[in-house]
Design a protein around this motif. Structure first.
Motif, mmCIF file in Angstrom:
data_model
loop_
_atom_site.group_PDB
_atom_site.id
_atom_site.type_symbol
_atom_site.label_atom_id
_atom_site.label_comp_id
_atom_site.label_asym_id
_atom_site.label_seq_id
_atom_site.Cartn_x
_atom_site.Cartn_y
_atom_site.Cartn_z
ATOM 1 N N ASP A 92 -8.525 7.824 -5.793
ATOM 2 C CA ASP A 92 -7.741 9.332 -6.346
ATOM 3 C C ASP A 92 -8.812 10.425 -5.888
ATOM 4 N N MET A 93 -8.429 11.309 -5.032
ATOM 5 C CA MET A 93 -9.506 12.435 -4.662
ATOM 6 C C MET A 93 -8.783 13.866 -5.020
ATOM 7 N N ARG A 94 -9.201 14.299 -5.837
ATOM 8 C CA ARG A 94 -8.965 15.895 -6.119
ATOM 9 C C ARG A 94 -9.911 16.898 -5.617
ATOM 10 N N LEU A 95 -9.151 17.874 -5.049
ATOM 11 C CA LEU A 95 -10.050 19.187 -4.475
ATOM 12 C C LEU A 95 -10.370 19.951 -5.481
ATOM 13 N N GLN A 96 -11.910 20.310 -5.298
ATOM 14 C CA GLN A 96 -12.602 21.014 -6.239
ATOM 15 C C GLN A 96 -12.730 22.417 -5.565
ATOM 16 N N SER A 97 -13.068 22.500 -4.373
ATOM 17 C CA SER A 97 -13.104 23.830 -3.574
ATOM 18 C C SER A 97 -13.235 23.432 -2.058
ATOM 19 N N VAL A 98 -12.784 24.627 -1.444
ATOM 20 C CA VAL A 98 -12.856 24.468 0.204
ATOM 21 C C VAL A 98 -13.275 25.742 0.582
ATOM 22 N N ASN A 99 -14.189 25.781 1.658
ATOM 23 C CA ASN A 99 -14.439 27.037 2.452
ATOM 24 C C ASN A 99 -15.170 26.731 3.828
ATOM 25 N N ASP A 131 -1.712 27.193 3.093
ATOM 26 C CA ASP A 131 -2.992 27.771 3.735
ATOM 27 C C ASP A 131 -4.242 26.872 3.395
ATOM 28 N N MET A 132 -4.113 25.844 2.755
ATOM 29 C CA MET A 132 -5.265 24.926 2.651
ATOM 30 C C MET A 132 -5.399 23.706 3.779
ATOM 31 N N PRO A 133 -6.584 23.769 4.635
ATOM 32 C CA PRO A 133 -6.625 22.622 5.613
ATOM 33 C C PRO A 133 -6.868 21.211 5.386
ATOM 34 N N VAL A 134 -6.888 21.020 4.052
ATOM 35 C CA VAL A 134 -6.902 19.567 3.408
ATOM 36 C C VAL A 134 -6.007 19.337 2.420
ATOM 37 N N PRO A 135 -5.604 18.233 2.114
ATOM 38 C CA PRO A 135 -4.706 18.042 0.942
ATOM 39 C C PRO A 135 -5.435 18.206 -0.389
ATOM 40 N N ALA A 136 -4.576 18.905 -1.486
ATOM 41 C CA ALA A 136 -5.160 19.221 -2.549
ATOM 42 C C ALA A 136 -5.647 17.920 -3.481
ATOM 43 N N ARG A 137 -4.652 17.006 -3.187
ATOM 44 C CA ARG A 137 -4.862 15.755 -3.675
ATOM 45 C C ARG A 137 -4.379 14.480 -2.990
ATOM 46 N N LEU A 138 -5.369 13.532 -2.795
ATOM 47 C CA LEU A 138 -4.865 12.345 -2.030
ATOM 48 C C LEU A 138 -5.107 11.013 -2.664
ATOM 49 N N LEU A 139 -3.960 10.201 -3.077
ATOM 50 C CA LEU A 139 -3.857 9.183 -3.837
ATOM 51 C C LEU A 139 -3.707 7.986 -2.980
ATOM 52 N N ARG A 163 0.803 -1.147 -0.023
ATOM 53 C CA ARG A 163 0.008 0.004 -0.020
ATOM 54 C C ARG A 163 0.746 1.234 0.043
ATOM 55 N N GLU A 164 0.264 2.349 -0.799
ATOM 56 C CA GLU A 164 0.901 3.630 -0.935
ATOM 57 C C GLU A 164 -0.036 4.436 -0.824
ATOM 58 N N ILE A 165 0.332 5.852 0.139
ATOM 59 C CA ILE A 165 -0.357 6.982 0.198
ATOM 60 C C ILE A 165 0.487 8.064 -0.513
ATOM 61 N N ILE A 166 -0.253 8.816 -1.109
ATOM 62 C CA ILE A 166 0.479 10.066 -1.502
ATOM 63 C C ILE A 166 -0.383 11.389 -1.344
ATOM 64 N N ALA A 167 0.243 12.122 -0.785
ATOM 65 C CA ALA A 167 -0.551 13.452 -0.596
ATOM 66 C C ALA A 167 -0.057 14.797 -1.045
ATOM 67 N N TRP A 168 -0.568 15.714 -1.898
ATOM 68 C CA TRP A 168 -0.050 17.023 -2.280
ATOM 69 C C TRP A 168 -0.817 17.948 -1.424
#
Length: 232
Positions: A225-232, A207-215, A198-203
């Motif tokens: 594979d999760m890719r950030l669309q918006s955060v507020n 100033d963003m509270p969550v990863p912009a991408r999580l694989l 298993r491998e986890i990669i985070a980008w």
């Protein structure tokens, strides 16, 4: 995906003498691809009262639903889990045939110094597991990892308590890469954890509270594979 951020994931964290990232509520939306199926994902953080917070992830699409939540206490730089739940269900279509329904609930009793596990627990893994200062669950690790990367902490070494056991986790920085969030290109720090197959990669973007991408990858193949669309 259940170990996503348990990571997920992660896991993702420990507590050193670093500038504390202020905790503020947020809602984040992701475009997700889970085992080849497109899905939408939401992450949210809300205050439960006092120093207690609830952090959740919901992924739904193509007849599958995955949910993870953790309730944790934040005392300065020490964030510790109180309880967590992790479930996956195939509700319709192909997902209903291929996915094994699963639910796991964990209680972290800091007064007794132990964690216990209930639900779909493997034989011999119901606990208790002795807790140590700095222990995390997979979801909370996501928040701590972001905090620690942005604070410049090194090494990114954590102890994850979940699934009836404690596991050491080490994330390594692998430079920076460009990611796209809401149509904007941003520079992100790439961190990687490898644990057997298993491998986890985070980008992580400043100033963003969550990863912009999580694989999450398994046996060299993309699992979620999760890719950030918006955060507020």
């Amino acid at each position: 995906m259940t170990r996503l951020l348990t990571a997920t994931g992660a896991a993702l964290l420990a507590f050193a003498a670093l500038p504390a990232m202020a905790i503020e509520p947020f809602t984040a939306t992701y475009q997700a691809n889970y085992m080849g199926m497109r899905a939408q994902a939401n992450m949210n953080l809300a205050q439960e009262g006092g120093n207690r917070w609830k952090y959740g992830l919901q992924v739904a699409g193509a007849g599958a639903r995955l949910e993870q939540t953790t309730t944790f206490e934040a005392n300065g730089e020490q964030w510790r889990p109180v309880s967590s739940s992790d479930s996956q269900r195939g509700e319709s279509g192909l997902a209903a045939m291929l996915m094994k329904n699963r639910e796991l609930n964990t209680t972290y009793d800091w007064n007794a110094g132990e964690a216990r596990f209930a639900g779909d627990v493997r034989d011999g893994q119901g606990g208790p597991v002795k807790l140590q200062t700095g222990d995390l669950d997979g979801m909370l690790m996501n928040l701590v990892l972001v905090r620690d990367v942005q604070a410049g902490k090194s090494p990114l070494r954590y102890r994850l308590v979940e699934d009836g056991r404690a596991k050491r986790q080490l994330f390594e920085r692998q430079g920076t890469e460009q990611v796209t969030v809401g149509g904007r290109s941003m520079e992100a720090t790439k961190v990687v954890r490898t644990d057997g197959r298993r491998e986890i990669i985070a980008w992580i973007v400043d100033d963003m509270p969550v990863p912009a991408r999580l694989l999450q990858r398994r046996d060299g193949k993309d699992h979620i594979d999760m890719r950030l669309q918006s955060v507020n």
